[in-house]
Enzyme design. Structure first.
Site, PDB file in Angstrom:
ATOM      1  N   GLY A  56       0.929  -1.113   0.130  1.00  0.00           N
ATOM      2  CA  GLY A  56      -0.291  -0.246   0.135  1.00  0.00           C
ATOM      3  C   GLY A  56       0.898   1.032  -0.011  1.00  0.00           C
ATOM      4  O   GLY A  56       2.032   1.109   0.330  1.00  0.00           O
ATOM      5  N   CYS A  99       5.230  -6.276   1.891  1.00  0.00           N
ATOM      6  CA  CYS A  99       5.529  -4.914   1.912  1.00  0.00           C
ATOM      7  C   CYS A  99       4.755  -4.194   2.971  1.00  0.00           C
ATOM      8  O   CYS A  99       5.155  -4.413   4.256  1.00  0.00           O
ATOM      9  CB  CYS A  99       5.227  -4.451   0.416  1.00  0.00           C
ATOM     10  SG  CYS A  99       5.994  -2.889   0.221  1.00  0.00           S
ATOM     11  N   TYR A 100       3.904  -3.518   2.437  1.00  0.00           N
ATOM     12  CA  TYR A 100       3.063  -2.442   3.707  1.00  0.00           C
ATOM     13  C   TYR A 100       2.399  -3.501   4.751  1.00  0.00           C
ATOM     14  O   TYR A 100       2.434  -3.130   5.812  1.00  0.00           O
ATOM     15  CB  TYR A 100       2.022  -1.656   2.847  1.00  0.00           C
ATOM     16  CG  TYR A 100       1.021  -0.744   3.915  1.00  0.00           C
ATOM     17  CD1 TYR A 100       1.414   0.304   4.178  1.00  0.00           C
ATOM     18  CD2 TYR A 100       0.003  -1.537   4.359  1.00  0.00           C
ATOM     19  CE1 TYR A 100       0.559   0.981   5.124  1.00  0.00           C
ATOM     20  CE2 TYR A 100      -1.035  -0.901   5.213  1.00  0.00           C
ATOM     21  CZ  TYR A 100      -0.708   0.434   5.477  1.00  0.00           C
ATOM     22  OH  TYR A 100      -1.513   1.309   6.311  1.00  0.00           O
ATOM     23  N   HIS A 158       8.061  -7.875  -2.942  1.00  0.00           N
ATOM     24  CA  HIS A 158       6.801  -8.438  -3.644  1.00  0.00           C
ATOM     25  C   HIS A 158       7.122  -9.752  -4.445  1.00  0.00           C
ATOM     26  O   HIS A 158       7.619  -9.503  -5.648  1.00  0.00           O
ATOM     27  CB  HIS A 158       6.630  -7.190  -4.667  1.00  0.00           C
ATOM     28  CG  HIS A 158       5.956  -6.046  -4.039  1.00  0.00           C
ATOM     29  ND1 HIS A 158       4.811  -5.732  -3.612  1.00  0.00           N
ATOM     30  CD2 HIS A 158       6.774  -4.579  -3.907  1.00  0.00           C
ATOM     31  CE1 HIS A 158       4.601  -4.722  -3.269  1.00  0.00           C
ATOM     32  NE2 HIS A 158       5.670  -3.915  -3.229  1.00  0.00           N
ATOM     33  N   GLU A 198       4.880 -11.310  -5.786  1.00  0.00           N
ATOM     34  CA  GLU A 198       3.876 -11.509  -6.629  1.00  0.00           C
ATOM     35  C   GLU A 198       4.373 -10.628  -8.102  1.00  0.00           C
ATOM     36  O   GLU A 198       3.844 -10.995  -9.159  1.00  0.00           O
ATOM     37  CB  GLU A 198       2.523 -10.807  -6.510  1.00  0.00           C
ATOM     38  CG  GLU A 198       2.588  -9.177  -6.347  1.00  0.00           C
ATOM     39  CD  GLU A 198       3.314  -8.574  -5.250  1.00  0.00           C
ATOM     40  OE1 GLU A 198       3.813  -9.245  -4.336  1.00  0.00           O
ATOM     41  OE2 GLU A 198       2.884  -7.251  -4.774  1.00  0.00           O
ATOM     42  N   SER A 222     -15.791  -5.249 -29.321  1.00  0.00           N
ATOM     43  CA  SER A 222     -14.539  -4.525 -29.890  1.00  0.00           C
ATOM     44  C   SER A 222     -13.287  -5.405 -30.538  1.00  0.00           C
ATOM     45  O   SER A 222     -12.652  -4.775 -31.274  1.00  0.00           O
ATOM     46  CB  SER A 222     -13.782  -3.935 -28.573  1.00  0.00           C
ATOM     47  OG  SER A 222     -13.106  -4.851 -27.757  1.00  0.00           O
ATOM     48  N   GLY A 223     -13.509  -6.650 -30.482  1.00  0.00           N
ATOM     49  CA  GLY A 223     -12.676  -7.604 -31.052  1.00  0.00           C
ATOM     50  C   GLY A 223     -11.402  -7.889 -30.032  1.00  0.00           C
ATOM     51  O   GLY A 223     -10.628  -8.864 -30.568  1.00  0.00           O
ATOM     52  N   ASP A 264     -11.476 -10.127 -24.055  1.00  0.00           N
ATOM     53  CA  ASP A 264     -12.534 -10.149 -23.128  1.00  0.00           C
ATOM     54  C   ASP A 264     -14.055  -9.824 -23.697  1.00  0.00           C
ATOM     55  O   ASP A 264     -14.848 -10.735 -23.242  1.00  0.00           O
ATOM     56  CB  ASP A 264     -12.246  -9.006 -22.157  1.00  0.00           C
ATOM     57  CG  ASP A 264     -10.920  -8.777 -21.928  1.00  0.00           C
ATOM     58  OD1 ASP A 264     -10.346  -9.967 -21.706  1.00  0.00           O
ATOM     59  OD2 ASP A 264     -10.288  -7.985 -21.248  1.00  0.00           O
ATOM     60  N   THR A 295     -15.108 -10.509 -26.555  1.00  0.00           N
ATOM     61  CA  THR A 295     -15.618 -11.658 -27.412  1.00  0.00           C
ATOM     62  C   THR A 295     -15.963 -12.753 -26.766  1.00  0.00           C
ATOM     63  O   THR A 295     -17.176 -13.380 -27.127  1.00  0.00           O
ATOM     64  CB  THR A 295     -14.242 -12.255 -28.479  1.00  0.00           C
ATOM     65  OG1 THR A 295     -13.890 -10.976 -28.906  1.00  0.00           O
ATOM     66  CG2 THR A 295     -14.826 -13.239 -29.605  1.00  0.00           C
ATOM     67  N   LYS A 351      -7.142 -11.786 -16.847  1.00  0.00           N
ATOM     68  CA  LYS A 351      -6.906 -11.854 -18.532  1.00  0.00           C
ATOM     69  C   LYS A 351      -6.500 -13.124 -18.897  1.00  0.00           C
ATOM     70  O   LYS A 351      -7.073 -13.736 -19.719  1.00  0.00           O
ATOM     71  CB  LYS A 351      -5.869 -10.881 -18.881  1.00  0.00           C
ATOM     72  CG  LYS A 351      -5.683 -10.725 -20.316  1.00  0.00           C
ATOM     73  CD  LYS A 351      -6.560  -9.477 -20.834  1.00  0.00           C
ATOM     74  CE  LYS A 351      -6.636  -9.081 -22.128  1.00  0.00           C
ATOM     75  NZ  LYS A 351      -7.586  -7.882 -22.379  1.00  0.00           N
TER      76      LYS A 351
END
Ligand code: XMP
Length: 504
Positions: free
Chosen positions: A52, A79-80, A165, A167, A218-219, A222, A224, A360
């Site tokens: 954070g 971290c935080y 971090h 991640e 939009s192509g 997501d 689609t 995603k």
């Protein structure tokens, strides 16, 4: 599942992603919403406290950390979160003797459960001014670094903290560390997004009932996937709509329509280019551009929906959009993303967002399960506001034409060099700078185009691609010879962070 309590760190949702990659469902709850934290802690098997931006001495978050500790479940602070654990458990947190930003070597003193199987020294990604200077009573110090005397700690085989971090991909052994934490949590590794298609279809069917819906496509992968799920649920009561806002890269509309037709999506095409361009002309502020695009997009969709008798709007909103657009009040808004933040909240359509809990990479797994062609699944993303955010400063038709041409050259050259597969995005930006050039025998004063090509896993972090010199030179040569208004081409070599991928 494992809960991530979000203290407003930019990487909070990366943590949840990594946990899911390890096969465990993970959700994020903002720390400021204590009731939600309490509920989520009680239904989770383990809790992670995120990074954070603040200092733990502002102490607004002690309560959330205490809830996690008092639950008796395994807790990991990052971290935080690490500093907060140290603080509420009676350790000492203060200014680090050496604030650390970026790659840092840590030295393991005691592997404990958290660092089990990791080497004695490795490189991690740090980002902090404060540090844990003294561990809480009874805690083992697992690792240290030049600026963090307590870079990792473990208390009672249940509470853990790391200053770095894990991640972030730049941290070595980050996944192994998180995996070790999950072993302490002891949950089955059974989260498989690809298995959820029928559940998602059923969810849309239940939500929409006998009504009609429009799906804005939009192509991108997501929208689609969302449209395809909705189509399975609603059949011909789903109306896919493609809004041509006139801001697409060259050839993008044709490319997208062709790919969509291979999975049976034949959207109604709304040609709204004139409307968008006149509203955007002269708009300079990037967030304002996004708002204008979002507002018009919503207006056009609402109109179409009304004509079709649809009450619902299917959107490809994914989890980071949900989090970035305000579900996480502690985080600074970096950019208002068009598919959530740009759309007015009071739209007269009810939202159907089958992908709002997915990341995603999970959407891509679902896409492959649905038979969506790889070319579409891995197509480089185009931001919702299209080339509007690739003309720095006030948008004009002339600048749009120039950036579209330059962008087409970049695309063509990168693709014919066979490099597109390893790049996340590659494009041209028309900068707000002007510079001197010389053509023939006379000096000229013209535009500066910036090239951007990045490698990334998820757009959260990115590094500039090392494109071959000959290719950069060739692109620069083509842009300056084919577009006389451009006198100079530069290559952007900054990483994200501290830059973003787009210039605006
Ligand atoms: P940044 O520039 O924030 O971009 O590093 C991260 C990713 O998001 C895309 N992007 C957008 N996508 N609407 C979108 O739908 C937007 O307003 C927008 N801004 C950035 C960007 O292309 C990159 O892939």
């Amino acid at each position: 599942s494992v809960l991530v309590v979000d203290f407003g760190g930019q990487y909070a949702h990366l943590i949840a992603r990594r946990i899911r990659e390890l096969g465990v469902y993970s959700e994020i709850v903002p720390a400021v919403n204590l009731d939600a934290v309490g509920d989520a802690v009680s239904r989770s098997a383990g809790v992670i406290l995120s990074g954070g931006p603040g200092s733990v001495w502002e102490s607004r978050h002690d309560e959330a950390a205490l809830m996690a500790i008092e639950s008796g479940k395994p807790v990991l602070g990052i971290c935080y979160g690490h500093q907060l654990l140290a603080k509420v458990l009676g350790g000492e947190v203060g200014r680090s003797p050496l604030p650390e930003f970026g790659p840092t070597e840590v030295e393991v003193l005691d592997h404990g459960l958290l660092l089990d199987g990791l080497p004695a020294k490795f490189k991690v990604w740090m980002s902090h001014y404060d540090a844990v200077l003294r561990p809480p009573r009874g805690a083992k110090v697992l690792a240290r670094s030049p600026g963090s005397p307590v870079a990792a700690m473990e208390l009672g085989s249940r509470v853990f903290g790391v200053q770095w971090h894990p991640e972030v991909r730049h941290s070595q052994f980050g996944m192994e560390l998180l995996d070790n934490f999950l072993s302490v949590v002891g949950v089955p590794r059974s989260w498989r997004p690809g298995d959820m298609v029928s559940e998602l279809v059923e969810g849309v069917r239940l939500q929409v009932g006998d009504a009609r819906a429009v799906a804005a496509v939009s192509g991108g992968v997501d929208s689609t996937v969302a449209a395809l799920i909705a189509k399975k649920a609603l059949g011909d009561r789903l109306h896919p709509v493609f809004i041509d806002h006139g801001l697409h890269p060259e050839g993008e509309v044709e490319r997208v329509l062709k790919l969509l037709s291979t999975v049976g999506i034949e959207p109604m095409i709304i040609d709204a280019g004139e409307q968008f361009l006149s509203a955007l002309e002269g708009v300079a502020d990037p967030e304002e551009k996004r708002r204008v695009v979002g507002r018009l997009y919503a207006e056009v969709l609402e109109l179409v929906a009304r004509e079709l008798g649809a009450e619902y709007l299917v959107q490809g909103t994914i989890y980071p959009d949900v989090i970035e657009s305000g579900a996480s009040p502690g985080a600074d808004v970096i950019k208002t993303h068009h598919n959530v933040g740009g759309l007015p909240r009071d739209m007269g359509l009810k939202l159907v967002e089958p992908l709002r809990l997915f990341y995603k990479d999970e959407v891509r797994v679902i896409a492959e399960k649905l038979g969506i062609p790889r070319e579409l699944v891995w197509k480089q993303p185009v931001p919702g506001p299209g080339l509007a955010v690739r003309v720095e400063g006030p948008l004009t038709r002339e600048k749009l034409r120039i950036v579209r041409h330059a962008d087409a050259i970049v695309r063509e050259e990168v693709e014919s060099a066979g490099l597109s597969g390893r790049l996340w995005q590659y494009f041209a930006v028309l900068t707000a700078s002007k510079a001197t050039g010389v053509r023939g025998d006379s000096r000229s004063y013209g535009y500066v185009v910036a090239l951007r090509a990045v490698e990334s896993m998820d757009a959260m972090t990115a590094k500039p691609a090392e494109l071959p010199w000959w290719l950069l030179e060739r692109i620069a040569w083509r842009i300056t010879s084919e577009i006389p208004e451009v006198v100079r081409v530069v290559y952007d070599i900054t990483s994200k962070p501290p830059s973003t991928i787009e210039w605006e």
